[in-house]
Design a protein around this motif. Structure first.
Motif, PDB file in Angstrom:
ATOM      1  N   MET A   1       0.804  -1.189  -0.058  1.00 59.08           N
ATOM      2  CA  MET A   1       0.013   0.032  -0.027  1.00 59.08           C
ATOM      3  C   MET A   1       0.771   1.260   0.021  1.00 59.08           C
ATOM      4  O   MET A   1       1.655   1.334   0.805  1.00 59.08           O
ATOM      5  CB  MET A   1      -0.953   0.070   1.232  1.00 59.08           C
ATOM      6  N   GLN A   2       0.649   2.100  -0.842  1.00 63.12           N
ATOM      7  CA  GLN A   2       1.242   3.387  -1.028  1.00 63.12           C
ATOM      8  C   GLN A   2       1.206   4.441   0.152  1.00 63.12           C
ATOM      9  O   GLN A   2      -0.088   4.794   0.641  1.00 63.12           O
ATOM     10  CB  GLN A   2       1.113   3.908  -2.519  1.00 63.12           C
ATOM     11  N   CYS A   3       2.006   5.036   0.719  1.00 65.86           N
ATOM     12  CA  CYS A   3       1.904   5.907   1.858  1.00 65.86           C
ATOM     13  C   CYS A   3       1.313   7.253   1.018  1.00 65.86           C
ATOM     14  O   CYS A   3       1.744   7.832   0.265  1.00 65.86           O
ATOM     15  CB  CYS A   3       3.067   6.293   2.207  1.00 65.86           C
ATOM     16  N   SER A   4       0.270   7.584   1.714  1.00 66.76           N
ATOM     17  CA  SER A   4      -0.169   9.074   1.112  1.00 66.76           C
ATOM     18  C   SER A   4       0.621  10.399   1.030  1.00 66.76           C
ATOM     19  O   SER A   4       0.275  10.993  -0.021  1.00 66.76           O
ATOM     20  CB  SER A   4      -1.725   9.336   1.635  1.00 66.76           C
ATOM     21  N   ILE A   5       1.614  10.370   2.039  1.00 62.75           N
ATOM     22  CA  ILE A   5       2.449  11.330   2.112  1.00 62.75           C
ATOM     23  C   ILE A   5       3.192  11.369   1.292  1.00 62.75           C
ATOM     24  O   ILE A   5       3.564  12.175   0.391  1.00 62.75           O
ATOM     25  CB  ILE A   5       2.757  11.597   3.660  1.00 62.75           C
ATOM     26  N   CYS A   6       3.849  10.225   0.957  1.00 60.64           N
ATOM     27  CA  CYS A   6       4.932   9.950  -0.026  1.00 60.64           C
ATOM     28  C   CYS A   6       4.330  10.302  -1.401  1.00 60.64           C
ATOM     29  O   CYS A   6       5.262  10.994  -2.407  1.00 60.64           O
ATOM     30  CB  CYS A   6       5.388   8.388  -0.069  1.00 60.64           C
ATOM     31  N   THR A   7       3.033   9.759  -1.643  1.00 61.30           N
ATOM     32  CA  THR A   7       2.355  10.425  -2.870  1.00 61.30           C
ATOM     33  C   THR A   7       2.477  11.725  -3.112  1.00 61.30           C
ATOM     34  O   THR A   7       2.674  12.199  -3.928  1.00 61.30           O
ATOM     35  CB  THR A   7       1.022   9.852  -3.029  1.00 61.30           C
ATOM     36  N   LYS A   8       2.031  12.488  -2.125  1.00 63.05           N
ATOM     37  CA  LYS A   8       1.792  13.930  -2.139  1.00 63.05           C
ATOM     38  C   LYS A   8       3.243  14.716  -2.412  1.00 63.05           C
ATOM     39  O   LYS A   8       3.445  15.478  -2.990  1.00 63.05           O
ATOM     40  CB  LYS A   8       1.196  14.610  -0.869  1.00 63.05           C
ATOM     41  N   VAL A   9       4.313  13.994  -1.398  1.00 61.28           N
ATOM     42  CA  VAL A   9       5.710  14.581  -1.860  1.00 61.28           C
ATOM     43  C   VAL A   9       6.188  14.235  -3.142  1.00 61.28           C
ATOM     44  O   VAL A   9       6.693  15.194  -3.735  1.00 61.28           O
ATOM     45  CB  VAL A   9       6.499  13.946  -0.961  1.00 61.28           C
ATOM     46  N   ALA A  10       5.891  13.314  -3.640  1.00 57.17           N
ATOM     47  CA  ALA A  10       6.264  13.125  -5.340  1.00 57.17           C
ATOM     48  C   ALA A  10       5.537  13.836  -6.355  1.00 57.17           C
ATOM     49  O   ALA A  10       5.925  14.034  -7.252  1.00 57.17           O
ATOM     50  CB  ALA A  10       6.215  11.446  -5.387  1.00 57.17           C
ATOM     51  N   GLU A  11       4.274  14.106  -5.894  1.00 59.16           N
ATOM     52  CA  GLU A  11       3.399  14.912  -6.922  1.00 59.16           C
ATOM     53  C   GLU A  11       3.719  16.431  -6.804  1.00 59.16           C
ATOM     54  O   GLU A  11       3.112  17.003  -7.707  1.00 59.16           O
ATOM     55  CB  GLU A  11       2.052  14.363  -6.687  1.00 59.16           C
ATOM     56  N   ILE A  12       4.195  16.953  -5.584  1.00 56.74           N
ATOM     57  CA  ILE A  12       4.150  18.367  -5.418  1.00 56.74           C
ATOM     58  C   ILE A  12       4.819  19.244  -6.512  1.00 56.74           C
ATOM     59  O   ILE A  12       4.372  20.168  -6.797  1.00 56.74           O
ATOM     60  CB  ILE A  12       4.376  18.877  -3.976  1.00 56.74           C
ATOM     61  N   GLY A  13       5.866  18.669  -6.982  1.00 51.57           N
ATOM     62  CA  GLY A  13       6.743  19.396  -7.995  1.00 51.57           C
ATOM     63  C   GLY A  13       7.011  20.931  -7.633  1.00 51.57           C
ATOM     64  O   GLY A  13       7.278  21.114  -6.557  1.00 51.57           O
ATOM     65  N   GLU A  14       6.521  21.691  -8.509  1.00 55.98           N
ATOM     66  CA  GLU A  14       7.135  23.130  -8.574  1.00 55.98           C
ATOM     67  C   GLU A  14       5.771  23.763  -7.560  1.00 55.98           C
ATOM     68  O   GLU A  14       6.216  25.107  -7.427  1.00 55.98           O
ATOM     69  CB  GLU A  14       6.972  23.976  -9.904  1.00 55.98           C
ATOM     70  N   GLN A  15       5.078  23.173  -7.235  1.00 58.88           N
ATOM     71  CA  GLN A  15       4.030  23.839  -6.140  1.00 58.88           C
ATOM     72  C   GLN A  15       4.605  23.813  -4.857  1.00 58.88           C
ATOM     73  O   GLN A  15       3.696  24.216  -3.929  1.00 58.88           O
ATOM     74  CB  GLN A  15       2.530  23.281  -6.490  1.00 58.88           C
ATOM     75  N   ALA A  16       5.529  23.274  -4.429  1.00 60.03           N
ATOM     76  CA  ALA A  16       6.261  23.350  -3.205  1.00 60.03           C
ATOM     77  C   ALA A  16       6.235  24.490  -2.804  1.00 60.03           C
ATOM     78  O   ALA A  16       6.930  25.612  -3.391  1.00 60.03           O
ATOM     79  CB  ALA A  16       7.432  22.585  -3.101  1.00 60.03           C
ATOM     80  N   LEU A  17       5.882  24.855  -1.616  1.00 62.47           N
ATOM     81  CA  LEU A  17       6.213  26.288  -0.766  1.00 62.47           C
ATOM     82  C   LEU A  17       7.413  26.243  -0.327  1.00 62.47           C
ATOM     83  O   LEU A  17       8.092  27.485  -0.198  1.00 62.47           O
ATOM     84  CB  LEU A  17       5.185  26.383   0.229  1.00 62.47           C
ATOM     85  N   TYR A  18       8.176  25.368   0.017  1.00 62.74           N
ATOM     86  CA  TYR A  18       9.634  25.115   0.645  1.00 62.74           C
ATOM     87  C   TYR A  18      10.074  23.829   0.287  1.00 62.74           C
ATOM     88  O   TYR A  18       9.475  22.924   0.268  1.00 62.74           O
ATOM     89  CB  TYR A  18       9.549  25.452   2.013  1.00 62.74           C
ATOM     90  N   ARG A  19      11.375  23.774  -0.048  1.00 68.34           N
ATOM     91  CA  ARG A  19      12.186  22.309  -0.098  1.00 68.34           C
ATOM     92  C   ARG A  19      13.435  22.388  -0.003  1.00 68.34           C
ATOM     93  O   ARG A  19      14.147  23.362  -0.046  1.00 68.34           O
ATOM     94  CB  ARG A  19      11.883  22.011  -1.744  1.00 68.34           C
ATOM     95  N   ASP A  20      13.995  21.401   0.756  1.00 69.23           N
ATOM     96  CA  ASP A  20      15.402  21.352   1.033  1.00 69.23           C
ATOM     97  C   ASP A  20      15.771  19.957   1.027  1.00 69.23           C
ATOM     98  O   ASP A  20      15.029  19.142   0.409  1.00 69.23           O
ATOM     99  CB  ASP A  20      16.000  22.007   2.244  1.00 69.23           C
ATOM    100  N   ALA A  21      16.611  19.591   1.122  1.00 66.55           N
ATOM    101  CA  ALA A  21      17.317  18.205   1.071  1.00 66.55           C
ATOM    102  C   ALA A  21      16.527  17.183   1.870  1.00 66.55           C
ATOM    103  O   ALA A  21      16.144  15.871   1.387  1.00 66.55           O
ATOM    104  CB  ALA A  21      18.780  17.668   1.101  1.00 66.55           C
ATOM    105  N   GLU A  22      15.869  17.747   2.775  1.00 70.85           N
ATOM    106  CA  GLU A  22      15.414  16.579   3.721  1.00 70.85           C
ATOM    107  C   GLU A  22      13.572  16.930   3.789  1.00 70.85           C
ATOM    108  O   GLU A  22      12.949  15.872   4.171  1.00 70.85           O
ATOM    109  CB  GLU A  22      15.742  16.631   5.268  1.00 70.85           C
ATOM    110  N   TRP A  23      13.170  18.057   3.597  1.00 71.80           N
ATOM    111  CA  TRP A  23      11.764  18.400   3.967  1.00 71.80           C
ATOM    112  C   TRP A  23      11.245  19.118   2.826  1.00 71.80           C
ATOM    113  O   TRP A  23      12.026  19.760   1.846  1.00 71.80           O
ATOM    114  CB  TRP A  23      11.839  19.328   5.195  1.00 71.80           C
ATOM    115  N   VAL A  24       9.852  18.925   2.527  1.00 67.61           N
ATOM    116  CA  VAL A  24       9.127  19.731   1.544  1.00 67.61           C
ATOM    117  C   VAL A  24       7.827  20.392   2.155  1.00 67.61           C
ATOM    118  O   VAL A  24       7.604  19.475   3.069  1.00 67.61           O
ATOM    119  CB  VAL A  24       8.593  18.536   0.612  1.00 67.61           C
TER     120      VAL A  24
END
Length: 115
Positions: A1-24
């Motif tokens: 079963m796919q993790c819903s947060i992992c799915t969101k992290v993978a799909e957010i792309g350029e709509q991310a408000l903040y991103r570094d090596a560890e967090w989005v």
């Protein structure tokens, strides 16, 4: 079963408000100023964080909080981490707007009394 947060992290792309090596960070729902901060890598919770995740957590929260305050004129930004619906280390940053603080404090007091 796919993790819903992992799915969101993978799909957010350029709509991310903040991103570094560890967090989005991404908008959370339709409430203005509400932001979800999630570990980019699937990690169960705070006790499972790597040293790099733990070290970058505080600076990420500070940057995102300041951006939320600047754009919403909130007096505070609450940081909440419950992890009940999705077992993936993530937190909500919620601007303190008129009336919200009283509602949250009342809920936490009731929860504290029940515990």
């Amino acid at each position: 079963m796919q993790c819903s947060i992992c799915t969101k992290v993978a799909e957010i792309g350029e709509q991310a408000l903040y991103r570094d090596a560890e967090w989005v960070a991404m908008p959370s729902g339709d409430k203005p100023g509400w932001v979800m901060l999630a570990a980019r890598e699937h990690v169960e919770w705070t006790w499972s964080m790597s040293g790099a995740q733990a070290a970058s957590f505080g600076p990420a929260v500070a940057r995102i909080s300041e951006k939320i305050r600047a754009t919403t004129d909130a007096s505070k930004v609450y940081l909440i981490g419950l992890g009940e619906a999705a077992i993936h280390c993530h937190f909500l940053l919620i601007p303190r707007v008129e009336g919200l603080g009283d509602e949250i404090r009342a809920s936490l007091r009731k929860w504290g009394e029940a515990v």
